[in-house]
Design a protein around this motif. Structure first.
Motif, PDB file in Angstrom:
ATOM      1  N   ASN A 112      37.821  39.974  50.824  1.00  0.00           N
ATOM      2  CA  ASN A 112      36.393  40.718  51.121  1.00  0.00           C
ATOM      3  C   ASN A 112      36.980  42.191  50.935  1.00  0.00           C
ATOM      4  O   ASN A 112      36.310  42.851  50.018  1.00  0.00           O
ATOM      5  N   THR A 113      37.626  42.809  51.894  1.00  0.00           N
ATOM      6  CA  THR A 113      38.083  44.267  51.618  1.00  0.00           C
ATOM      7  C   THR A 113      39.365  44.397  51.909  1.00  0.00           C
ATOM      8  O   THR A 113      40.085  43.839  52.825  1.00  0.00           O
ATOM      9  N   ALA A 114      40.220  45.337  51.109  1.00  0.00           N
ATOM     10  CA  ALA A 114      41.477  45.717  51.238  1.00  0.00           C
ATOM     11  C   ALA A 114      41.705  47.188  50.988  1.00  0.00           C
ATOM     12  O   ALA A 114      41.013  47.590  50.289  1.00  0.00           O
ATOM     13  N   GLY A 115      42.300  47.738  51.955  1.00  0.00           N
ATOM     14  CA  GLY A 115      42.705  48.980  51.774  1.00  0.00           C
ATOM     15  C   GLY A 115      44.150  49.510  51.706  1.00  0.00           C
ATOM     16  O   GLY A 115      44.903  48.783  52.203  1.00  0.00           O
ATOM     17  N   LEU A 116      44.146  50.383  50.483  1.00  0.00           N
ATOM     18  CA  LEU A 116      45.615  50.593  50.182  1.00  0.00           C
ATOM     19  C   LEU A 116      45.651  52.071  50.205  1.00  0.00           C
ATOM     20  O   LEU A 116      44.825  52.914  49.982  1.00  0.00           O
ATOM     21  N   THR A 144      44.626  58.116  40.370  1.00  0.00           N
ATOM     22  CA  THR A 144      44.397  58.080  38.814  1.00  0.00           C
ATOM     23  C   THR A 144      44.843  56.885  38.408  1.00  0.00           C
ATOM     24  O   THR A 144      44.411  56.206  37.764  1.00  0.00           O
ATOM     25  N   ARG A 145      46.210  56.557  38.610  1.00  0.00           N
ATOM     26  CA  ARG A 145      47.041  55.490  38.122  1.00  0.00           C
ATOM     27  C   ARG A 145      46.576  54.168  38.638  1.00  0.00           C
ATOM     28  O   ARG A 145      46.521  53.274  38.125  1.00  0.00           O
ATOM     29  N   TYR A 189      43.636  48.915  38.622  1.00  0.00           N
ATOM     30  CA  TYR A 189      42.693  47.952  39.091  1.00  0.00           C
ATOM     31  C   TYR A 189      41.350  47.808  38.413  1.00  0.00           C
ATOM     32  O   TYR A 189      40.729  47.081  38.097  1.00  0.00           O
ATOM     33  N   ARG A 190      41.052  48.972  37.471  1.00  0.00           N
ATOM     34  CA  ARG A 190      39.936  48.710  36.583  1.00  0.00           C
ATOM     35  C   ARG A 190      40.189  48.237  35.289  1.00  0.00           C
ATOM     36  O   ARG A 190      39.418  47.359  34.868  1.00  0.00           O
ATOM     37  N   ASP A 191      41.137  48.771  34.402  1.00  0.00           N
ATOM     38  CA  ASP A 191      41.557  48.276  33.265  1.00  0.00           C
ATOM     39  C   ASP A 191      42.216  46.796  33.323  1.00  0.00           C
ATOM     40  O   ASP A 191      41.843  46.006  32.063  1.00  0.00           O
ATOM     41  N   ILE A 192      43.042  46.726  34.276  1.00  0.00           N
ATOM     42  CA  ILE A 192      43.667  45.340  34.147  1.00  0.00           C
ATOM     43  C   ILE A 192      42.871  44.524  35.273  1.00  0.00           C
ATOM     44  O   ILE A 192      43.050  43.239  34.670  1.00  0.00           O
ATOM     45  N   MET A 193      42.600  44.591  36.119  1.00  0.00           N
ATOM     46  CA  MET A 193      41.956  43.615  37.250  1.00  0.00           C
ATOM     47  C   MET A 193      40.602  43.605  36.980  1.00  0.00           C
ATOM     48  O   MET A 193      39.837  42.578  37.557  1.00  0.00           O
ATOM     49  N   GLY A 194      39.776  44.459  36.453  1.00  0.00           N
ATOM     50  CA  GLY A 194      38.320  44.430  36.273  1.00  0.00           C
ATOM     51  C   GLY A 194      37.598  44.932  37.269  1.00  0.00           C
ATOM     52  O   GLY A 194      36.230  44.817  37.312  1.00  0.00           O
ATOM     53  N   PHE A 195      38.040  45.571  38.157  1.00  0.00           N
ATOM     54  CA  PHE A 195      37.108  46.299  39.103  1.00  0.00           C
ATOM     55  C   PHE A 195      36.440  47.417  38.725  1.00  0.00           C
ATOM     56  O   PHE A 195      36.904  48.307  37.600  1.00  0.00           O
ATOM     57  N   GLU A 196      35.362  47.797  39.224  1.00  0.00           N
ATOM     58  CA  GLU A 196      34.469  48.819  38.794  1.00  0.00           C
ATOM     59  C   GLU A 196      34.330  49.976  40.070  1.00  0.00           C
ATOM     60  O   GLU A 196      34.516  49.665  41.207  1.00  0.00           O
ATOM     61  N   ARG A 241      36.591  53.922  46.328  1.00  0.00           N
ATOM     62  CA  ARG A 241      36.019  52.528  46.377  1.00  0.00           C
ATOM     63  C   ARG A 241      35.919  51.828  45.191  1.00  0.00           C
ATOM     64  O   ARG A 241      35.168  52.471  44.089  1.00  0.00           O
ATOM     65  N   MET A 242      36.230  50.535  45.132  1.00  0.00           N
ATOM     66  CA  MET A 242      36.212  49.736  43.784  1.00  0.00           C
ATOM     67  C   MET A 242      35.741  48.369  44.178  1.00  0.00           C
ATOM     68  O   MET A 242      36.428  47.760  45.263  1.00  0.00           O
ATOM     69  N   GLN A 243      35.116  47.625  43.230  1.00  0.00           N
ATOM     70  CA  GLN A 243      34.355  46.430  43.758  1.00  0.00           C
ATOM     71  C   GLN A 243      34.519  45.606  42.270  1.00  0.00           C
ATOM     72  O   GLN A 243      34.316  46.051  41.150  1.00  0.00           O
ATOM     73  N   LEU A 244      34.651  44.410  42.626  1.00  0.00           N
ATOM     74  CA  LEU A 244      34.744  43.230  41.587  1.00  0.00           C
ATOM     75  C   LEU A 244      34.077  42.148  42.321  1.00  0.00           C
ATOM     76  O   LEU A 244      34.742  41.374  43.488  1.00  0.00           O
ATOM     77  N   GLY A 245      33.099  41.642  41.937  1.00  0.00           N
ATOM     78  CA  GLY A 245      32.209  40.572  42.677  1.00  0.00           C
ATOM     79  C   GLY A 245      32.060  41.018  44.229  1.00  0.00           C
ATOM     80  O   GLY A 245      31.416  41.994  44.434  1.00  0.00           O
ATOM     81  N   ASN A 246      32.299  40.288  45.100  1.00  0.00           N
ATOM     82  CA  ASN A 246      32.117  40.329  46.478  1.00  0.00           C
ATOM     83  C   ASN A 246      33.347  41.172  47.227  1.00  0.00           C
ATOM     84  O   ASN A 246      33.480  41.299  48.199  1.00  0.00           O
ATOM     85  N   MET A 247      34.425  41.341  46.112  1.00  0.00           N
ATOM     86  CA  MET A 247      35.752  41.820  46.579  1.00  0.00           C
ATOM     87  C   MET A 247      35.629  43.490  46.579  1.00  0.00           C
ATOM     88  O   MET A 247      35.176  43.981  45.580  1.00  0.00           O
ATOM     89  N   TRP A 248      36.166  44.347  47.580  1.00  0.00           N
ATOM     90  CA  TRP A 248      36.287  45.597  47.636  1.00  0.00           C
ATOM     91  C   TRP A 248      37.688  46.022  47.810  1.00  0.00           C
ATOM     92  O   TRP A 248      38.673  45.516  48.528  1.00  0.00           O
ATOM     93  N   ILE A 249      37.958  47.122  47.127  1.00  0.00           N
ATOM     94  CA  ILE A 249      39.226  47.958  47.297  1.00  0.00           C
ATOM     95  C   ILE A 249      39.027  49.426  47.529  1.00  0.00           C
ATOM     96  O   ILE A 249      38.297  49.999  47.128  1.00  0.00           O
TER      97      ILE A 249
END
Length: 75
Positions: free
Chosen positions: A8-12, A18-19, A24-31, A42-50
């Motif tokens: 669901n959501t992970a906080g890091l 920037t890196r 997460y955007r270029d390799i994992m596909g998050f927006e 805040r980044m999202q991929l489907g129903n997953m948030w980082i």
């Protein structure tokens, strides 16, 4: 594409947003709509948030209190 993981959501905490955003955007596909300036990302991929937080927010000052958001934004 087969889903290999789901959460669901992970906080890091990070020292280099920037890196981390690039990974997460270029390799994992998050927006994200992060503009490169704000401290939190805040980044999202489907129903997953980082959510990426600057590591220095969690660092204790010598008088044993957390750095305030106001001090963080003043940096």
């Amino acid at each position: 594409m087969t889903t290999k993981f789901n959460f669901n959501t992970a906080g890091l905490s990070t020292t280099d947003n920037t890196r981390m955003v690039a990974f997460y955007r270029d390799i994992m596909g998050f927006e994200t709509d992060w503009n490169g300036e704000g401290p939190d990302v805040r980044m999202q991929l489907g129903n997953m948030w980082i959510i990426l937080f600057p590591r220095k927010v969690f660092v204790m000052e010598p008088h044993n209190s957390l750095i305030t958001r106001e001090n963080l934004l003043a940096d």
